[in-house]
Design a protein around this motif. Structure first.
Motif, short mmCIF file in Angstrom:
data_model
loop_
_atom_site.label_atom_id
_atom_site.label_comp_id
_atom_site.label_asym_id
_atom_site.label_seq_id
_atom_site.Cartn_x
_atom_site.Cartn_y
_atom_site.Cartn_z
N ALA A 35 0.84 -1.20 0.00
CA ALA A 35 0.00 0.00 0.00
C ALA A 35 0.87 1.25 0.00
N LEU A 36 0.52 2.19 -0.85
CA LEU A 36 1.23 3.47 -0.88
C LEU A 36 0.92 4.24 0.39
N ASN A 37 1.88 5.09 0.83
CA ASN A 37 1.64 5.94 1.99
C ASN A 37 0.31 6.67 1.82
N PRO A 38 -0.55 6.68 2.83
CA PRO A 38 -1.89 7.26 2.68
C PRO A 38 -1.91 8.75 2.36
N TYR A 39 -0.79 9.43 2.59
CA TYR A 39 -0.73 10.86 2.29
C TYR A 39 -0.04 11.12 0.95
N SER A 40 0.07 10.08 0.13
CA SER A 40 0.72 10.20 -1.17
C SER A 40 -0.23 9.79 -2.28
N LYS A 41 0.06 10.31 -3.47
CA LYS A 41 -0.68 9.92 -4.67
C LYS A 41 0.31 9.83 -5.82
N VAL A 42 0.44 8.64 -6.39
CA VAL A 42 1.36 8.42 -7.51
C VAL A 42 0.56 7.86 -8.68
N GLY A 99 11.86 13.30 8.67
CA GLY A 99 10.51 12.79 8.73
C GLY A 99 9.83 13.14 10.03
N ASN A 100 8.60 12.69 10.16
CA ASN A 100 7.86 12.86 11.41
C ASN A 100 6.97 11.64 11.61
N GLU A 101 5.97 11.79 12.46
CA GLU A 101 5.11 10.65 12.77
C GLU A 101 4.37 10.10 11.55
N LEU A 102 4.23 10.91 10.52
CA LEU A 102 3.47 10.50 9.35
C LEU A 102 4.31 9.75 8.32
N GLY A 103 5.63 9.95 8.36
CA GLY A 103 6.48 9.28 7.38
C GLY A 103 7.77 10.03 7.12
N ILE A 104 8.43 9.65 6.04
CA ILE A 104 9.73 10.23 5.66
C ILE A 104 9.51 11.24 4.55
N PHE A 105 10.18 12.40 4.66
CA PHE A 105 10.09 13.41 3.60
C PHE A 105 11.17 13.12 2.55
N PRO A 106 10.81 13.05 1.27
CA PRO A 106 11.85 12.90 0.25
C PRO A 106 12.64 14.19 0.11
N ALA A 107 13.85 14.07 -0.40
CA ALA A 107 14.60 15.27 -0.75
C ALA A 107 13.97 15.89 -1.99
N GLY A 112 12.31 20.92 -8.14
CA GLY A 112 11.12 20.32 -7.57
C GLY A 112 10.94 18.83 -7.76
N ILE A 113 11.98 18.11 -8.19
CA ILE A 113 11.87 16.66 -8.35
C ILE A 113 12.11 16.00 -6.99
N LYS A 114 11.19 15.13 -6.59
CA LYS A 114 11.30 14.44 -5.30
C LYS A 114 12.19 13.21 -5.45
N ILE A 115 13.08 13.01 -4.47
CA ILE A 115 14.07 11.93 -4.56
C ILE A 115 14.16 11.19 -3.22
N MET A 116 14.16 9.87 -3.30
CA MET A 116 14.47 9.07 -2.11
C MET A 116 15.50 8.02 -2.49
N TRP A 149 5.31 11.02 -0.49
CA TRP A 149 5.58 11.46 -1.85
C TRP A 149 4.68 12.62 -2.28
N ASP A 150 3.60 12.86 -1.55
CA ASP A 150 2.64 13.91 -1.90
C ASP A 150 1.96 13.54 -3.22
N ASP A 151 1.96 14.42 -4.22
CA ASP A 151 1.24 14.21 -5.47
C ASP A 151 2.23 14.08 -6.61
N VAL A 152 2.33 12.88 -7.20
CA VAL A 152 3.33 12.60 -8.23
C VAL A 152 2.64 12.12 -9.50
#
Length: 425
Positions: A35-42, A99-107, A112-116, A149-152
């Motif tokens: 399952a994708l992180n619930p706060y992300s959309k890819v 990151g925080n309690e919700l997950g890890i923040f990508p660089a 504006g390209i998100k990277i992990m 990942w937010d919105d990708v």
């Protein structure tokens, strides 16, 4: 008939030790998707693969993300090459992931390209990854499930070479929409492509096409194309597997220079235009180069709660004003003040969504408010202090320090009260 009954009746519900094809096995394949992180959309996941190493997968991954980003798409890179990560350096990304309690923040790269990548988690960039296969595979899964990942629009997955644990994990665990096979001109190409094609077909993953790297060297005087590694076999190989050739990348000093100097986002070249066309067609949408819509990555709306003196205010939900920064192509286009009336978290979150805010930089914020913002695809960076202009500029150049904590400045007063409280518990 009796043989079928005997096989089914003797089933021990363990597909790992059974070679039969049945509904249980198909169900197991479906159930293996993570399952994708619930706060992300890819929207689309594209794997970049090869049957061997050293053919330039990481460059193709990086440059395709840059080209699609220029088209106005939100792009991201999941660096699944755990033991040989090279993506962050090409983009000049060196800070550690937070990151925080919700997950890890990508660089986030300059454009504006998100990277992990595992390099964003290691103590130093040259720390070797001496892990066994299951640990490496588990890390790849976490990059999908735990990263915010937010919105990708397009996520590019840089695969390790071959057909081992990690490619298998990616194909089984992620909803891969298609793969691009990278190869080189040597006679070995047919065997290399065969391995990648056979694995993709076995995993039911569509193959978008082939990219040939190190294709030729162009003479600087006469323009003649010199086949340094011998005659290319990519056309005959592509015909054999009924696949299109999506690009031929030359041996070009500008490519090596862009990667070595960590400026791949500044590189210009037409080599992957066919691949971009195929990827654009997948979404069913056509976006103009450098798209100007508000949802394109070239346009950002950053909101910072302020105290009337342009300092970051300590309470997201109690702020009476927000300073809104409108950014186009990393340049400030406008700065206005939004009145929030200090009406509490819920109404302020709704205002952020209504104003189509992309990023909130703040001091203290409660988990309920943070979840509300991230549920609206708004990136939240808590723990900021000082001048709001400086905080916004630091976010744009990638130097903003995120504490990873929703720090509250109420010092315990009015916690959890319905009226006037911060509700930051």
């Amino acid at each position: 008939m009796s043989e079928t009954y005997e096989t089914q009746s003797s089933c021990g519900d363990s597909c790992s030790s059974c070679q039969a094809t049945c509904s249980s096995r198909n169900k197991e394949k479906d159930d293996m998707k993570e399952a994708l992180n619930p706060y992300s959309k890819v929207k689309k996941v594209i794997g970049i693969v090869s049957g061997k190493g050293g053919v330039g997968k990481s460059f193709v991954t990086s440059y395709l993300s840059v080209l699609m980003n220029r088209k106005g798409c939100h792009t991201a890179i999941l660096d699944a090459d755990i033991t040989g990560p090279s993506i962050p350096k090409a983009f000049g990304v060196h800070e550690k992931a937070k990151g925080n309690e919700l997950g890890i923040f990508p660089a986030i790269s300059k454009n504006g390209i998100k990277i992990m990548s595992v390099n964003l988690l290691l103590e130093t960039e040259d720390t070797p990854v001496i892990w066994r296969g299951p640990v490496i595979a588990g890390t790849v899964k976490q990059f999908w499930t735990d990263v915010l990942w937010d919105d990708v629009d397009y996520m590019f997955v840089d695969m390790p070479p071959g057909t081992g644990d990690v490619p298998l994990t990616v194909f089984q665990s992620l909803p891969v929409d298609g793969v691009i096979i990278v190869t080189s001109p040597q006679e070995l190409v047919s065997m290399i492509v065969s391995k990648a094609v056979n694995m993709a077909e076995a995993m039911n993953v569509p193959i978008l096409g082939i990219v040939e790297n190190y294709s030729y060297l162009e003479c600087g005087n006469c323009g003649e194309k010199i086949s340094v590694f011998g005659t290319s076999h990519v056309n005959e190989t592509a015909e054999r597997f009924h696949l299109p050739v999506l690009g031929r990348i030359p041996i070009n000093p500008s490519i090596a220079e862009a990667v070595d100097k960590e400026r791949i986002e500044e590189l210009e070249g037409p080599w992957l235009s066919d691949a971009v066309s195929v990827l654009t067609a997948m979404s069913g949408e056509k976006k103009e180069e450098g798209g100007k819509e508000e949802d394109s990555k070239g346009f950002l709306r950053i909101a910072v709660p302020t105290d009337g003196k342009n300092n970051v205010f300590g309470h997201f939900g109690k702020a009476s004003e927000f300073t809104l920064y409108e950014i186009k192509d990393n340049e400030l286009e406008g700065k206005v003040i939004l009145s929030a009336e200090g009406e509490g978290h819920a109404k302020t979150v709704e205002m952020m969504k209504r104003e189509k805010i992309n990023v909130v930089i703040c001091g203290g914020i409660g988990m309920e408010a943070m979840e509300g913002l991230m549920g609206g695809n708004i990136l939240v960076i808590p723990g900021a202090t000082g001048d709001a202009d400086v905080a916004a500029a630091a976010y744009l150049d990638g130097s903003l320090e995120d504490s990873g904590k929703a720090v509250c400045s109420c010092k315990g007063e009015n916690h959890g009260q319905e009226e006037g409280g911060c509700n930051c518990h």
